[in-house]
Each structure stands twice: as structure tokens, then as C-alpha cells.
Motif scaffolding. Structure first.
Motif, PDB file in Angstrom:
ATOM      1  N   GLY A  54      22.939  61.183 -24.210  1.00  0.00           N
ATOM      2  CA  GLY A  54      24.334  60.725 -24.012  1.00  0.00           C
ATOM      3  C   GLY A  54      24.572  61.128 -22.503  1.00  0.00           C
ATOM      4  O   GLY A  54      25.287  60.115 -22.178  1.00  0.00           O
ATOM      5  N   SER A  57      22.915  58.360 -20.340  1.00  0.00           N
ATOM      6  CA  SER A  57      23.727  57.052 -20.583  1.00  0.00           C
ATOM      7  C   SER A  57      24.793  56.983 -19.880  1.00  0.00           C
ATOM      8  O   SER A  57      25.155  55.896 -19.054  1.00  0.00           O
ATOM      9  CB  SER A  57      24.151  56.734 -22.107  1.00  0.00           C
ATOM     10  OG  SER A  57      24.665  55.622 -22.382  1.00  0.00           O
ATOM     11  N   GLN A  58      25.818  58.004 -20.023  1.00  0.00           N
ATOM     12  CA  GLN A  58      26.946  57.829 -18.939  1.00  0.00           C
ATOM     13  C   GLN A  58      26.858  57.821 -17.362  1.00  0.00           C
ATOM     14  O   GLN A  58      27.258  57.242 -16.786  1.00  0.00           O
ATOM     15  CB  GLN A  58      27.845  59.197 -19.343  1.00  0.00           C
ATOM     16  CG  GLN A  58      28.551  59.175 -20.940  1.00  0.00           C
ATOM     17  CD  GLN A  58      29.228  60.670 -21.251  1.00  0.00           C
ATOM     18  OE1 GLN A  58      28.959  61.481 -20.383  1.00  0.00           O
ATOM     19  NE2 GLN A  58      29.977  60.595 -21.951  1.00  0.00           N
TER      20      GLN A  58
END
Length: 121
Positions: A54, A57-58
């Protein structure tokens, strides 16, 4: 592989290798299988350290311009796939996985770009 495709691969490899959370990177899709053509997009499979997908990805979405100036960035499937159309209509996708997801991938369909941890599909 065209010079433009190779440039995308090289730039993505350098950018992703600088992130210690990314343990391994493979060229996938038609280019990874050695059968792409000049119309093929660049598909990459990146294995993230457990629990970091996560945040990777950001951070990747926020820094995608270091690979190529984007015209369009799509974060798909909850950020598992980052789809990019860059200037000159160059296209690339980064599929973010963790080690447990690698069993779904056939190593014969992948070309290794780097592997710090020795994880394998």
C-alpha cells in the motif's frame, strides 16, 4: 524491444531499485516473454516487502514522473496495478505483489531485472 521501451524499462528499474521496500522486479507481459513488438506496453512485476504494498503504491503514484512524465495515471484494484500513459503515448504498468502472491506467476514468462531477496515466482 524498441529504444523507447528499453528507456522505460531502464528508468523504471533505476527508480524502483532505489526503494528498499521493493525486493525484486521482473519484466512481464509480451516483452518479458521476448515476443513483444513496437506497439507493446512495458509490463513490470514488482515484489514488495511484506506489508508494504500500500505505501509503495502511494509513493510510486506520487513519484511516477521520475520514470516518465505522465499524461494519465490509473491506480487499479486498490493500488495493486499502476497503469501509466506517458508523453509520446508510451505506456507502462507496474503490478505490485508480495511474496505470497508470486505463486500465481510463471517464471518462464518473466525476465528478471533485479532481485535483492532471492524471492521467486
Amino acid at each position: 524491444m524498441t529504444a523507447e521501451q528499453q528507456d522505460l524499462v531502464d528508468r523504471a528499474k533505476a527508480h524502483l531499485a532505489a526503494d528498499e521496500r521493493i525486493e525484486a522486479l521482473w519484466l512481464s507481459g509480451s516483452l518479458g516473454q521476448g515476443r513483444g513488438d513496437r506497439w507493446s506496453d512495458v509490463d513490470l512485476l514488482a515484489c514488495c516487502a511484506e506489508g508494504t504494498r500500500g505505501s509503495v503504491s502511494q509513493d510510486l503514484v506520487a513519484s511516477i514522473d521520475r520514470i516518465a512524465p505522465p499524461l494519465l495515471v490509473n491506480s487499479l484494484f486498490g493500488g495493486v496495478v499502476i497503469n501509466v500513459v506517458a508523453e509520446g503515448w508510451r505506456r507502462f504498468d507496474v503490478n505490485l505483489v508480495e511474496a505470497g502472491d508470486l505463486a500465481r506467476h510463471d517464471p518462464a514468462m518473466l525476465t528478471p531485472l533485479f532481485n535483492r531477496s532471492g524471492v521467486t515466482p
